[in-house]
Design an enzyme around this catalytic site. Structure first.
Site, PDB file in Angstrom:
ATOM      1  N   HIS A 177     -40.052  27.310  22.368  1.00  0.00           N
ATOM      2  CA  HIS A 177     -41.351  26.800  21.929  1.00  0.00           C
ATOM      3  C   HIS A 177     -42.283  26.763  23.132  1.00  0.00           C
ATOM      4  CE1 HIS A 177     -39.552  24.429  18.301  1.00  0.00           C
ATOM      5  NE2 HIS A 177     -40.156  25.509  17.866  1.00  0.00           N
ATOM      6  N   CYS A 271     -41.447  17.138  22.458  1.00  0.00           N
ATOM      7  CA  CYS A 271     -40.831  17.448  21.167  1.00  0.00           C
ATOM      8  C   CYS A 271     -40.805  16.230  20.253  1.00  0.00           C
ATOM      9  CB  CYS A 271     -39.411  17.966  21.355  1.00  0.00           C
ATOM     10  SG  CYS A 271     -39.293  19.620  22.039  1.00  0.00           S
TER      11      CYS A 271
END
Length: 278
Positions: A177, A271
């Site tokens: 990511h 996250c």
């Protein structure tokens, strides 16, 4: 008192109040592997994950953040990584459409929460994993692709948001990511890991952010870049010591937290944090 050259040239940073969404890791464990960090053979400690997450929550409260919570759902152990649940801008929530079957149910769960809490929800037509791959920096959205988020979703988000979307190709599976490879520090400054991107993407980053902090491989390996900043205070992985030094030199206030248990699932500070922009 004598002011050194470094002190005289370090800009004054300004903290901005933040509102974020989080999810307690009540069901956190690692029973499958969908990224290089995850190994179902390694034991996990759910109670320790909750304790470490609580420290992050308390840190945000101490900084004056508004923290909203979504209820965790049994059978969705990765729901703690709230950043992946969508991307919120101007009161609009662009939902997530996950790559892997193990996480697909998280998308509707987060969209239900957005709708119930007053956001205008846009159901995604293309695969994307929310703020994990979309970082708003000023008027640019730095958008990751290559592992979890499709380039088609970049176009979809550009149309929805009216912002310039900068597509960046990730090439290292450990940094799957964009928020594992880029840290937003404020509306004009970032830090990033050069080896996570291909050369065309690096050219874009160098042109947009010539004064960016370049993170070390060692700090990136503990997800040091997976951090969250209010413009002055930057919450980072406690083990990212060189990144901590670099931040201090630039006039930021790094705050280290230990999320080592959640790192077993491939996630860190950012996250666990989805910014809500109303």
């Amino acid at each position: 008192m004598t002011i050194t050259d470094t002190e005289s040239t370090t800009p004054a940073r300004q903290a901005t109040a933040k509102t974020v969404l989080m999810c307690r890791p009540d069901y956190f464990t690692v029973t499958y592997s969908i990224n290089p960090w995850m190994n179902p053979n390694d034991p996990t400690d759910t109670s320790l994950a909750v304790k470490q997450w609580q420290t992050l929550y308390d840190t945000y409260i101490d900084l004056g953040f508004t923290v909203e919570l979504i209820d965790p759902i049994a059978g969705l152990p990765d729901m703690v990584y709230a950043a992946n649940g969508g991307f919120v801008i101007d009161g609009k929530a662009y939902g997530a459409l996950f790559t892997y079957d193990e996480r697909k149910a998280e998308g509707p769960a987060y969209m239900d929460w957005f709708g119930a809490n007053g956001f205008d929800v846009a159901s995604p037509q293309n695969v994307n994993e929310g703020e994990g791959d979309f970082l708003l920096v000023g008027d640019n959205i730095l958008a990751g692709m290559g592992f979890r988020t499709s380039v088609e979703s970049h176009r979809e988000l550009a149309e929805l948001s009216g912002r310039n979307v900068v597509s960046l190709n990730l090439i290292n599976p450990s940094f799957y990511h964009v928020d594992t490879a880029i840290a937003k520090l404020d509306e004009t400054n970032i830090a990033y890991l050069e080896s996570a991107f291909d050369e065309p993407s690096l050219e874009k980053l160098r042109a947009l952010y010539p004064d960016a902090i370049l993170a070390s491989e060692e700090d990136a390996a503990v997800l040091g870049l997976n951090s969250y900043s209010d413009g002055y205070n930057v919450v980072i992985a406690a083990r990212a010591k060189d990144f901590e030094r670099q931040l201090k030199e630039r006039g930021y206030n790094p705050i280290g937290v230990d999320l080592s248990e959640l790192l077993l699932g491939g996630g860190g500070v950012k996250c666990c944090t989805l910014e809500l922009r109303r």
